[in-house]
Design a protein around this motif. Sequence first.
Motif, PDB file in Angstrom:
ATOM      1  N   GLY A 154       0.800  -1.225   0.000  1.00 45.62           N
ATOM      2  CA  GLY A 154       0.000   0.000   0.000  1.00 45.62           C
ATOM      3  C   GLY A 154       0.826   1.265   0.000  1.00 45.62           C
ATOM      4  N   MET A 155       2.068   1.179  -0.466  1.00 46.58           N
ATOM      5  CA  MET A 155       2.957   2.345  -0.446  1.00 46.58           C
ATOM      6  C   MET A 155       2.751   3.267  -1.645  1.00 46.58           C
ATOM      7  SD  MET A 155       6.414   0.389   0.912  1.00 46.58           S
ATOM      8  CE  MET A 155       7.473   1.802   0.679  1.00 46.58           C
ATOM      9  N   ILE A 156       2.042   2.781  -2.663  1.00 46.31           N
ATOM     10  CA  ILE A 156       1.752   3.628  -3.824  1.00 46.31           C
ATOM     11  C   ILE A 156       0.348   4.191  -3.640  1.00 46.31           C
ATOM     12  CG2 ILE A 156       1.603   3.751  -6.326  1.00 46.31           C
ATOM     13  CD1 ILE A 156       4.394   3.103  -5.172  1.00 46.31           C
ATOM     14  N   ALA A 157       0.281   5.455  -3.206  1.00 46.11           N
ATOM     15  CA  ALA A 157      -1.009   6.072  -2.896  1.00 46.11           C
ATOM     16  C   ALA A 157      -1.747   6.500  -4.163  1.00 46.11           C
ATOM     17  CB  ALA A 157      -0.797   7.273  -1.985  1.00 46.11           C
ATOM     18  N   ALA A 158      -1.000   6.944  -5.178  1.00 44.92           N
ATOM     19  CA  ALA A 158      -1.642   7.392  -6.424  1.00 44.92           C
ATOM     20  C   ALA A 158      -0.592   7.513  -7.521  1.00 44.92           C
ATOM     21  CB  ALA A 158      -2.338   8.733  -6.222  1.00 44.92           C
ATOM     22  N   ILE A 159      -1.067   7.411  -8.777  1.00 44.75           N
ATOM     23  CA  ILE A 159      -0.225   7.622  -9.957  1.00 44.75           C
ATOM     24  C   ILE A 159      -0.987   8.551 -10.895  1.00 44.75           C
ATOM     25  CG2 ILE A 159       0.934   6.560 -11.929  1.00 44.75           C
ATOM     26  CD1 ILE A 159       1.008   3.946 -10.324  1.00 44.75           C
ATOM     27  N   ASP A 160      -0.356   9.642 -11.274  1.00 48.25           N
ATOM     28  CA  ASP A 160      -0.990  10.601 -12.181  1.00 48.25           C
ATOM     29  C   ASP A 160      -0.114  10.776 -13.413  1.00 48.25           C
ATOM     30  OD1 ASP A 160      -3.096  11.237 -10.309  1.00 48.25           O
ATOM     31  OD2 ASP A 160      -1.628  12.417  -9.189  1.00 48.25           O
ATOM     32  N   ALA A 161      -0.693  10.545 -14.592  1.00 47.73           N
ATOM     33  CA  ALA A 161       0.020  10.727 -15.853  1.00 47.73           C
ATOM     34  C   ALA A 161      -0.714  11.780 -16.685  1.00 47.73           C
ATOM     35  CB  ALA A 161       0.114   9.412 -16.610  1.00 47.73           C
ATOM     36  N   VAL A 162      -0.014  12.831 -17.084  1.00 46.98           N
ATOM     37  CA  VAL A 162      -0.620  13.878 -17.914  1.00 46.98           C
ATOM     38  C   VAL A 162       0.345  14.213 -19.044  1.00 46.98           C
ATOM     39  CG1 VAL A 162      -1.970  14.856 -16.009  1.00 46.98           C
ATOM     40  CG2 VAL A 162       0.331  15.706 -16.449  1.00 46.98           C
ATOM     41  N   PRO A 163      -0.175  14.522 -20.237  1.00 47.03           N
ATOM     42  CA  PRO A 163       0.715  14.900 -21.350  1.00 47.03           C
ATOM     43  C   PRO A 163       1.542  16.129 -20.979  1.00 47.03           C
ATOM     44  CG  PRO A 163      -1.506  14.469 -22.137  1.00 47.03           C
ATOM     45  CD  PRO A 163      -1.596  14.512 -20.643  1.00 47.03           C
ATOM     46  N   GLU A 168       4.010   6.515  -0.169  1.00 47.17           N
ATOM     47  CA  GLU A 168       3.870   6.640   1.280  1.00 47.17           C
ATOM     48  C   GLU A 168       4.769   5.595   1.946  1.00 47.17           C
ATOM     49  OE1 GLU A 168      -0.722   8.301   1.548  1.00 47.17           O
ATOM     50  OE2 GLU A 168      -0.279   6.235   2.161  1.00 47.17           O
ATOM     51  N   LEU A 169       5.848   6.058   2.547  1.00 49.00           N
ATOM     52  CA  LEU A 169       6.758   5.166   3.250  1.00 49.00           C
ATOM     53  C   LEU A 169       6.166   4.761   4.590  1.00 49.00           C
ATOM     54  CD1 LEU A 169      10.093   7.066   2.535  1.00 49.00           C
ATOM     55  CD2 LEU A 169       9.147   5.117   1.289  1.00 49.00           C
ATOM     56  N   THR A 170       6.683   3.643   5.107  1.00 57.28           N
ATOM     57  CA  THR A 170       6.139   3.144   6.374  1.00 57.28           C
ATOM     58  C   THR A 170       6.494   4.049   7.546  1.00 57.28           C
ATOM     59  OG1 THR A 170       8.083   1.706   6.518  1.00 57.28           O
ATOM     60  CG2 THR A 170       6.043   0.728   5.676  1.00 57.28           C
ATOM     61  N   VAL A 171       7.654   4.710   7.469  1.00 54.62           N
ATOM     62  CA  VAL A 171       8.049   5.638   8.534  1.00 54.62           C
ATOM     63  C   VAL A 171       8.647   6.881   7.894  1.00 54.62           C
ATOM     64  CG1 VAL A 171       8.446   3.933  10.336  1.00 54.62           C
ATOM     65  CG2 VAL A 171      10.284   4.483   8.745  1.00 54.62           C
ATOM     66  N   ALA A 192       4.652   9.867   4.196  1.00 51.66           N
ATOM     67  CA  ALA A 192       4.599   8.754   5.148  1.00 51.66           C
ATOM     68  C   ALA A 192       3.159   8.308   5.321  1.00 51.66           C
ATOM     69  CB  ALA A 192       5.204   9.168   6.491  1.00 51.66           C
ATOM     70  N   MET A 193       2.993   7.036   5.626  1.00 51.45           N
ATOM     71  CA  MET A 193       1.660   6.496   5.867  1.00 51.45           C
ATOM     72  C   MET A 193       1.021   7.161   7.080  1.00 51.45           C
ATOM     73  SD  MET A 193       1.980   2.384   5.307  1.00 51.45           S
ATOM     74  CE  MET A 193       2.380   1.694   3.697  1.00 51.45           C
ATOM     75  N   SER A 194      -0.298   7.255   7.051  1.00 42.33           N
ATOM     76  CA  SER A 194      -1.021   7.703   8.234  1.00 42.33           C
ATOM     77  C   SER A 194      -0.895   6.654   9.337  1.00 42.33           C
ATOM     78  CB  SER A 194      -2.501   7.924   7.915  1.00 42.33           C
ATOM     79  OG  SER A 194      -3.127   6.671   7.620  1.00 42.33           O
ATOM     80  N   ARG A 195      -1.109   7.053  10.558  1.00 39.43           N
ATOM     81  CA  ARG A 195      -1.002   6.115  11.682  1.00 39.43           C
ATOM     82  C   ARG A 195      -1.977   4.957  11.514  1.00 39.43           C
ATOM     83  NH1 ARG A 195       1.378   6.363  16.766  1.00 39.43           N
ATOM     84  NH2 ARG A 195       1.155   4.291  17.698  1.00 39.43           N
TER      85      ARG A 195
END
Length: 377
Positions: free
Chosen positions: A34-43, A61-64, A97-100
């Motif tokens: 779950g470390m990849i929160a989002a991917i956005d690709a735009v021209p 989002e890193l674990t710490v 970083a990841m939320s708690r």
Amino acid sequence: MTENRPAGHIEAQIYDRLSRVIDPELGRSVTDLGMIAAIDAVPTANAGADGNRYDVTVHVELTVPGCPLSETITNQINGAIASYPDATLVPHIEVGAMSRDKLDTLVADLKAERRQNPFNKPDTKTRIFAIASGKGGVGKSSVTANLAATFAALGYSTAAIDADIYGFSLPKLFGVTTQPTNLNGMLMPVTAWGVKLISIGMFAGADRAILWRGPRLQRSLEQFLSDVWWGEPDVLLLDLAPGTGDMAISVAQALPNAELVVVTTPQPSASDVAVRSGLVALQVPMKVRGVVENMSYYEHNGERLEIFGRGGGERVSAQLTSALGYDVPLLATLPLVPEVREVGESGRPAVLTPEGALASTTVATEFTRLARRLMAL
């Protein structure tokens, strides 16, 4: 001209490529964690005639916060994006970083998956070698450190536990000065020279004298096994305290599939005591895999000088074979090489070059033979 790809298709393809990026500590893909929160690709604004050029932003989002392996992970992500064949992608990595709550859920899932000491599973692939000696001063920790570094350099996923609570030395031998990362009660072992390590010497206050009795010693080993995320290493080495005290018994109870390797030196005063450390196998469910004779000889002007006498390893091998009723071979006779101490005290196992490859030295050759022989037994 390459066919234009819609942004959504590119985002899905990048996510698939990132599923092959492995977190070095947890041994899982960054997408599974779950470390990849989002991917956005735009021209891009200057996409060119075919418009087949995109700015790609990956929200990680890193674990710490301040994860020491952040740069390693982002470099792997950049490499995965750069390998995309159907468009020119300009990567932008945004690291947070990841939320708690998210981290709590991840750690709970990992702990639920493991539940207990991971090395006791009947289907475990890990070979466990407990490195023992009858007395101190025979180079047991040096053998452990160099053997672990050799396994790692040969391509084995390798872990090591400094189970010598009173006389821990693996952090110094591997040049470790940092503490394990704590993920809500689950520790990430420190990696040095390709080996995952844990030692009481990595924690605050370890420079003071440790006055622990049996039950607390056993609990420390249980924590090292159960509260540390080891993944599934090919090899686990334990550097035991000298003698046949509480920790040797604790290892036998916690790791009944461990294999004992007895370290001695040539002189009778060491070999006689070393036999006792092997005879512990008569009382606990551990097999003695073999004997290593350390400091066997010193090479000087082409002559082998037997400074500490001779035959200690052979004596231990013969006596344990007779007492235990199965073959306990002499696995290796290691030379006395000043570089082992000098380089080891600098924080690099002597079998390795400064770049981390196996060195072209006699001691590296002997440790390579020892490692391969152990895995073949």
